[in-house]
Scaffold this motif. Structure first.
Motif, mmCIF file in Angstrom:
data_model
loop_
_atom_site.group_PDB
_atom_site.id
_atom_site.type_symbol
_atom_site.label_atom_id
_atom_site.label_comp_id
_atom_site.label_asym_id
_atom_site.label_seq_id
_atom_site.Cartn_x
_atom_site.Cartn_y
_atom_site.Cartn_z
ATOM 1 N N GLY A 1 0.704 -1.406 -0.073
ATOM 2 C CA GLY A 1 0.104 -0.086 0.194
ATOM 3 C C GLY A 1 0.816 1.243 -0.122
ATOM 4 N N ILE A 2 0.413 2.368 -0.455
ATOM 5 C CA ILE A 2 0.980 3.898 -0.504
ATOM 6 C C ILE A 2 -0.111 4.515 -0.226
ATOM 7 N N LEU A 3 0.244 5.288 0.934
ATOM 8 C CA LEU A 3 -0.833 6.169 1.816
ATOM 9 C C LEU A 3 -0.696 7.623 0.645
ATOM 10 N N LEU B 1 3.582 1.532 2.740
ATOM 11 C CA LEU B 1 3.095 0.729 3.848
ATOM 12 C C LEU B 1 3.777 -0.642 3.633
ATOM 13 N N ASP B 2 5.043 -0.509 4.023
ATOM 14 C CA ASP B 2 5.930 -1.966 3.843
ATOM 15 C C ASP B 2 7.395 -1.735 4.746
ATOM 16 N N LEU B 3 8.100 -2.659 4.537
ATOM 17 C CA LEU B 3 9.368 -2.773 5.534
ATOM 18 C C LEU B 3 10.318 -1.888 4.967
ATOM 19 N N GLU B 4 9.995 -1.720 3.547
ATOM 20 C CA GLU B 4 11.277 -0.971 2.823
ATOM 21 C C GLU B 4 10.586 -0.132 1.779
ATOM 22 N N ALA B 5 11.268 1.022 1.765
ATOM 23 C CA ALA B 5 10.495 2.064 0.658
ATOM 24 C C ALA B 5 10.696 1.458 -0.945
ATOM 25 N N LEU B 6 9.865 1.913 -1.974
ATOM 26 C CA LEU B 6 9.945 1.468 -3.176
ATOM 27 C C LEU B 6 10.879 2.315 -3.721
ATOM 28 N N ILE C 1 9.348 5.424 -5.816
ATOM 29 C CA ILE C 1 8.133 6.269 -5.338
ATOM 30 C C ILE C 1 8.787 7.064 -3.925
ATOM 31 N N ASP C 2 8.652 8.149 -4.171
ATOM 32 C CA ASP C 2 9.006 9.279 -3.209
ATOM 33 C C ASP C 2 8.414 9.292 -1.863
ATOM 34 N N ALA C 3 8.527 8.130 -1.284
ATOM 35 C CA ALA C 3 7.866 7.988 0.206
ATOM 36 C C ALA C 3 8.259 6.891 0.980
ATOM 37 N N PRO C 4 8.970 7.365 2.389
ATOM 38 C CA PRO C 4 9.477 6.400 3.023
ATOM 39 C C PRO C 4 8.684 5.339 3.468
ATOM 40 N N ALA C 5 9.302 4.282 4.146
ATOM 41 C CA ALA C 5 8.450 3.198 4.445
ATOM 42 C C ALA C 5 8.087 3.404 5.778
ATOM 43 N N ILE C 6 6.896 2.903 6.048
ATOM 44 C CA ILE C 6 6.288 3.120 7.453
ATOM 45 C C ILE C 6 7.122 2.593 8.641
#
Length: 368
Positions: free
Chosen positions: A156-158, A256-261, A264-269
């Protein structure tokens, strides 16, 4: 020919707004057909395959229905229509697409189970089967189905919309904003049991959030409402999120994962909290199945064709660009992957009071 055909199908699939795995809480159906191709291939999961003549192919000229239990603006639809175009080219068959949306995939799945179990209708679905029993939707589980190919998975990506009150805030700041504005932040879901619904349930339980959750028929509808500023947050999969993020239509907040994609410029949760580590990786996935009691020779023929299609160069090009994680699993390997996710999420929902039925009652043991 194959690349051109698949490119056209992909363009049509992505032209509708939004593409994640899950679908709807209200029903509807539609049927379309695509013309058959003239090329075929054979192969296995071990290697890519090249197109060859359809002569001697047992699916050549055969009509196969892809039953998609979500709407035509869903990510499930967007994954399986290009696969159908590739299957036509690989085998020479003709694919007819039927969308039967409603109740988080349970309407279409029930319709599929009521068709003859002869391999002429394929259930082209997502992770929705995971929670059919947990949410008392229908009495269908993975043991009732035989996976032909599990093509891939998405985390998931918030996201929010550009210029929203949450634009520019990190995950912790958004959680605090929701706490400071109880009952005021509106978020989108794709219905009971879908990936966004599971994540809103997790977040609400961990942080004691008071959210207004609105269900939509598909991720396309949810994204349309988000981009119009009618809701504040939505949870997309990679298939949905990437094109919208690239276009600047939505703003990514956290992966919404253990590692960022990587793209995609979004850190992992996991950079903000370890509260969800036990449930990760969790996300949507895409699987083509037949009924478990389909004749074995039919299953073997279909499995060979579906694996050859998955491994074709053109479908690999498509799936690499439009799915976060490639899988290419079949049979027991595919079931092991799906049943593990089912166990993790079903027990989480039961332990947090969001499911009244113990997973052990429907044969799902607590994961170690």
């Amino acid at each position: 020919m194959l690349k051109k055909t698949l490119a056209v199908v992909m363009a049509l699939a992505l032209s509708v707004t939004g593409l994640t795995a899950c679908g709807s809480s209200s029903g509807g159906s539609s049927t379309t057909a695509a013309s058959g191709g003239t090329a075929a291939a054979s192969g296995s999961t071990a290697a890519n395959t090249d197109n060859a003549s359809t002569e001697g192919n047992s699916l050549s000229g055969k009509e196969i229905t892809f039953l998609i239990p979500f709407g035509d603006s869903s990510g499930t639809n967007a994954i399986w229509r290009p696969f159908g175009a590739a299957l036509e080219e690989v085998t020479g068959c003709k694919v007819v697409y039927e969308n039967q949306a409603g109740a988080s995939g349970s309407v279409g799945t029930t319709y599929f189970m009521n068709q003859p179990h002869d391999g002429n209708t394929i259930l082209c679905s997502s992770e929705s089967t995971t929670l059919f029993h947990a949410q008392n939707l229908i009495d269908v589980d993975y043991d009732d189905l035989e996976p032909l190919v599990l093509v891939g998975a998405n985390c998931g990506i918030l996201v929010t919309y550009p210029g929203s009150p949450l634009d520019g805030k990190d995950f912790n700041e958004i959680i605090q904003y929701i706490k400071d504005h109880p009952g005021e932040v509106t978020v989108g879901s794709t219905g009971l049991g879908g990936m966004p619904w599971v994540w809103w349930t997790l977040l609400s339980n961990v942080y004691d959030l008071d959210l207004v959750i609105v269900d939509y028929d598909s991720s396309g509808d949810g994204n349309t409402q988000l981009m119009g500023g009618h809701i504040d947050l939505f949870i997309n999969g990679y298939t949905t999120g990437k094109p919208l993020i690239d276009a600047g239509s939505v703003v990514p907040i956290v992966t919404l994962d253990l590692e960022a994609l990587p793209d995609i410029d979004a850190p992992a949760i996991s950079e903000f909290t370890d509260a969800f580590d036990a449930y990760l990786p969790y996300g949507s996935y895409f699987v083509a199945e037949v009924a478990a009691d389909t004749p074995a020779d039919t299953v073997n023929t279909l499995r060979e064709a579906f694996l050859a299609t998955y491994n074709s160069d053109t479908y690999q090009e498509f799936i690499n660009a439009n799915c976060g994680k490639l899988l290419g699993l079949t049979g027991e390997e595919a079931n092991t992957y799906m049943k593990h996710q089912q166990a993790v999420i079903s027990w989480m929902l039961y332990d947090t009071g969001n499911s009244a039925t113990s997973p052990s009652d429907y044969g799902v043991e607590r994961p170690e």
